[in-house]
Write an enzyme that holds these catalytic residues in place. Structure first.
Site, mmCIF file in Angstrom:
data_model
loop_
_atom_site.group_PDB
_atom_site.id
_atom_site.type_symbol
_atom_site.label_atom_id
_atom_site.label_comp_id
_atom_site.label_asym_id
_atom_site.label_seq_id
_atom_site.Cartn_x
_atom_site.Cartn_y
_atom_site.Cartn_z
ATOM 1 N N PRO A 24 0.851 -1.201 0.000
ATOM 2 C CA PRO A 24 0.000 0.000 0.000
ATOM 3 C C PRO A 24 0.883 1.247 0.000
ATOM 4 O O PRO A 24 1.957 1.258 0.604
ATOM 5 C CB PRO A 24 -0.781 -0.114 1.318
ATOM 6 C CG PRO A 24 -0.639 -1.531 1.740
ATOM 7 C CD PRO A 24 0.669 -2.010 1.213
ATOM 8 N N LYS A 25 0.430 2.295 -0.679
ATOM 9 C CA LYS A 25 1.145 3.575 -0.645
ATOM 10 C C LYS A 25 0.568 4.409 0.496
ATOM 11 O O LYS A 25 -0.634 4.691 0.524
ATOM 12 C CB LYS A 25 1.024 4.321 -1.970
ATOM 13 C CG LYS A 25 1.967 5.512 -2.080
ATOM 14 C CD LYS A 25 1.958 6.114 -3.460
ATOM 15 C CE LYS A 25 3.047 7.174 -3.597
ATOM 16 N NZ LYS A 25 3.031 8.192 -2.531
ATOM 17 N N ILE A 26 1.429 4.786 1.422
ATOM 18 C CA ILE A 26 0.995 5.493 2.626
ATOM 19 C C ILE A 26 1.018 6.996 2.373
ATOM 20 O O ILE A 26 2.012 7.549 1.895
ATOM 21 C CB ILE A 26 1.901 5.141 3.825
ATOM 22 C CG1 ILE A 26 1.919 3.623 4.041
ATOM 23 C CG2 ILE A 26 1.418 5.856 5.083
ATOM 24 C CD1 ILE A 26 0.572 3.019 4.337
ATOM 25 N N GLU A 167 -4.396 5.811 -0.979
ATOM 26 C CA GLU A 167 -3.662 6.610 -1.958
ATOM 27 C C GLU A 167 -3.230 5.832 -3.193
ATOM 28 O O GLU A 167 -3.119 6.391 -4.274
ATOM 29 C CB GLU A 167 -2.437 7.247 -1.304
ATOM 30 C CG GLU A 167 -1.793 8.288 -2.197
ATOM 31 C CD GLU A 167 -0.465 8.804 -1.673
ATOM 32 O OE1 GLU A 167 0.013 9.813 -2.206
ATOM 33 O OE2 GLU A 167 0.109 8.199 -0.750
ATOM 34 N N GLY A 168 -2.986 4.549 -3.051
ATOM 35 C CA GLY A 168 -2.517 3.781 -4.191
ATOM 36 C C GLY A 168 -1.622 2.648 -3.747
ATOM 37 O O GLY A 168 -1.708 2.166 -2.612
#
Length: 286
Positions: A24-26, A167-168
């Site tokens: 996961p993009k934090i 976020e992505g």
């Protein structure tokens, strides 16, 4: 000791690949945690010392270490990462304010890489070996965590990120070394949101189109931010050709227009003030 971080390139679309792990993009800001001779210092990606900003992270590991990760704030009410809160923490300068915010907006350091440990430089090791070493660390408090990852199934992870409005994701080659620059071995896919806006003016200095959206009852157009990215020279020329006839006034910084020109933008999310966060122009709407 500061180490220049490895930066992400942008993937064209979500992808799956057995040679990659996916995380996961934090939605926080990059942090290099450096413990040398027992002393902890914290750095942003641009080598700005932010040690005093985050007292809750000034805890020691069992040996000297340099870690790469993201500092973030998790909203206890929603369980989601709140970027505006981490910016509030980052911008606080006075010690009493920082101490107060440590209690009300406590941060978490989400670790995704280890670069030095026990005097050894690990940057030439394959990423998957660095991940194995990370998994064996004893973290100093619950203000520290490790980013989860899966192998191969990037598209499935990205679908989860979309469903959770996160976020992505980031894809990283398992065998990648740690490069102190932007490199294609690490790629990001942003979970953009799309919205249609009216262009209500433009900035006189550096490029920027003023964006507006209808109010809740639809009878007015309210300010929603400034579009600074995404417009090509062709788009700018087309805008210039029609905007002059729509001008209604100006001040020192901006020229204002009737809200006749519509555009689609992609953005990260809405801010708490109702503004577009990081809007990027994609197309005019006819």
């Amino acid at each position: 000791m500061f180490i220049s971080p490895m930066l992400l390139e942008t993937a064209a679309a979500p992808f799956s690949d057995s040679r990659y792990i996916f995380e996961p993009k934090i939605d926080g800001h990059r942090l290099i945690y450096s413990q040398q001779n027992g002393t902890v210092r914290l750095f942003t990606r641009h080598n700005n010392d932010c040690t005093h900003q985050y007292p809750e992270l000034l805890l020691s590991f069992d040996d000297d270490i340099i870690l790469d990760g993201e500092v973030a704030f998790y909203d206890p009410a929603t369980g989601l990462v709140d970027f505006e809160s981490i910016m509030t923490r980052f911008k606080a300068k006075k010690p009493d304010k920082i101490q107060q915010l440590t209690g009300t907006l406590p941060v978490t350091f989400v670790i995704f890489d280890v670069l030095h440990y026990k005097g050894q430089d690990l940057q030439q090791l394959p990423l998957i070996q660095r991940k194995e070493l990370l998994a064996g660390l004893t973290l100093p408090s619950d203000r520290f965590g490790l980013i989860p990852f899966i192998e191969g199934a990037g598209e499935a992870l990205f679908k989860q990120m979309q469903d959770l409005s996160l976020e992505g994701m980031v894809g990283k080659k398992k065998d990648s070394k740690y490069y102190n620059r932007r490199h294609s071995a690490w790629q990001k896919v942003i979970n953009w949101s799309y919205v249609d806006v009216f262009i209500t003016g433009y900035r006189k200095g550096e490029f920027g189109w003023l964006a507006g959206v209808p109010t809740s009852n639809g009878d007015k157009i309210r300010p929603a931010g400034i579009i600074e990215f995404g417009a090509s020279p062709t788009h700018k020329k087309a805008f210039s050709g029609v905007s002059k006839a729509l001008i209604t006034g100006e001040d020192r910084e901006y020229v204002y227009m009737e809200p006749r020109i519509r555009a689609r933008v992609k953005m990260r999310n809405w801010t708490k003030a109702g503004l577009l966060r990081s809007p990027v122009f994609t197309e005019f709407i006819v």
